[in-house]
Scaffold this active site. Sequence first.
Site, PDB file in Angstrom:
ATOM      1  N   SER A 124       0.837  -1.203   0.000  1.00 45.37           N
ATOM      2  CA  SER A 124       0.000   0.000   0.000  1.00 45.37           C
ATOM      3  C   SER A 124       0.871   1.252   0.000  1.00 45.37           C
ATOM      4  O   SER A 124       2.012   1.238   0.469  1.00 45.37           O
ATOM      5  CB  SER A 124      -0.912  -0.003   1.222  1.00 45.37           C
ATOM      6  OG  SER A 124      -1.521   1.258   1.401  1.00 45.37           O
ATOM      7  N   TYR A 131      -2.193  -0.655  10.750  1.00 42.76           N
ATOM      8  CA  TYR A 131      -2.038  -1.056   9.350  1.00 42.76           C
ATOM      9  C   TYR A 131      -0.863  -0.321   8.712  1.00 42.76           C
ATOM     10  O   TYR A 131       0.002  -0.939   8.068  1.00 42.76           O
ATOM     11  CB  TYR A 131      -3.332  -0.753   8.595  1.00 42.76           C
ATOM     12  CG  TYR A 131      -3.252  -1.014   7.107  1.00 42.76           C
ATOM     13  CD1 TYR A 131      -3.176  -2.321   6.625  1.00 42.76           C
ATOM     14  CD2 TYR A 131      -3.264   0.032   6.191  1.00 42.76           C
ATOM     15  CE1 TYR A 131      -3.110  -2.573   5.259  1.00 42.76           C
ATOM     16  CE2 TYR A 131      -3.194  -0.214   4.824  1.00 42.76           C
ATOM     17  CZ  TYR A 131      -3.120  -1.508   4.368  1.00 42.76           C
ATOM     18  OH  TYR A 131      -3.051  -1.746   3.014  1.00 42.76           O
TER      19      TYR A 131
END
Length: 311
Positions: free
Chosen positions: A181, A194
């Site tokens: 990501s 995260y």
Amino acid sequence: MGSVWTTTVLLVPCVIVLTAGFFYLYSFIMGLLSATSVRNKVVVVTDALSGLGKECAGVFHRGGARLILCGKSWEELEELADDLANASDPTLMFPSKLVLLDFGDMDSMPDVISEILECYGCLDVVIFNSSMKIKAPAQSVSLEMDKLLMDNNYFGPATLAKGLLPSMISRRTGHLLLVNSIQGKIAVPFRTSYAASKHAVQAFFDCLRAEVEEFGISVSTINHTFISRSASSDSEASKSIWSLLYTKKPLGVSPDEAATEIVKTLSSKRKEVLIAPSLPKVALFTRCFFPDALFAVMAAGVKSAAAAENM
């Protein structure tokens, strides 16, 4: 003067057409080269059951790769392998090898590594595309969830990479590709755990790149904003400016777009690829050179979201 103007008017369209033709031809040739870049190579996909994993499996299978498909469900892996086999000529393509892999179960990793190496005795490409996501205020995320996120997003991929590296080093060839990501480079609110896991795995592969280059091993990272479930998303996008950094639409990447970029990266051996439109790129630039400005935008985004919920 008039003749010069006439000549210029005639030449400009010709130059534009020739330039466009050159770039089209270049793209076409690169596409052909990319399509054959995995032929006969052993390719591991760590999460073949995700949207991106299935797309990669199809692309690599059609490209003539010897696939090792990993996932958490044996039944779904078998179904995927059957779909690939039914969509191709079995006399021309290699049957897929299947391996159960769950990064949430770190105790199983030694057996998984051995099983992957036993499939063909060697490997050429590993696609690390597994991921676990969570969105929540930091104080509401338990330590157990933190550990689970780190196992799936950092410890698992890092352990697998370290276990497979000796085989690549002995052959002095290989390519490790991390699909990560954009939050491995910039963090946004309500993604504390995260983003931390994504920063950790990004740093691991960035360090690893320099360590293994002398052995002829390539390490690439592809950072994306969001991989959608399909080519188009019908979910409604948020209207705030800050939300554009992490909403699914309109800045997401479809599985086929991401798979195409993966194939290109394997062919070109680019070290780092960013799949993102202008706004997230501006945010990365701002984080580097004007961090206080970005932090202010972050805080304003959180306050705006809280105000909207209270209305």
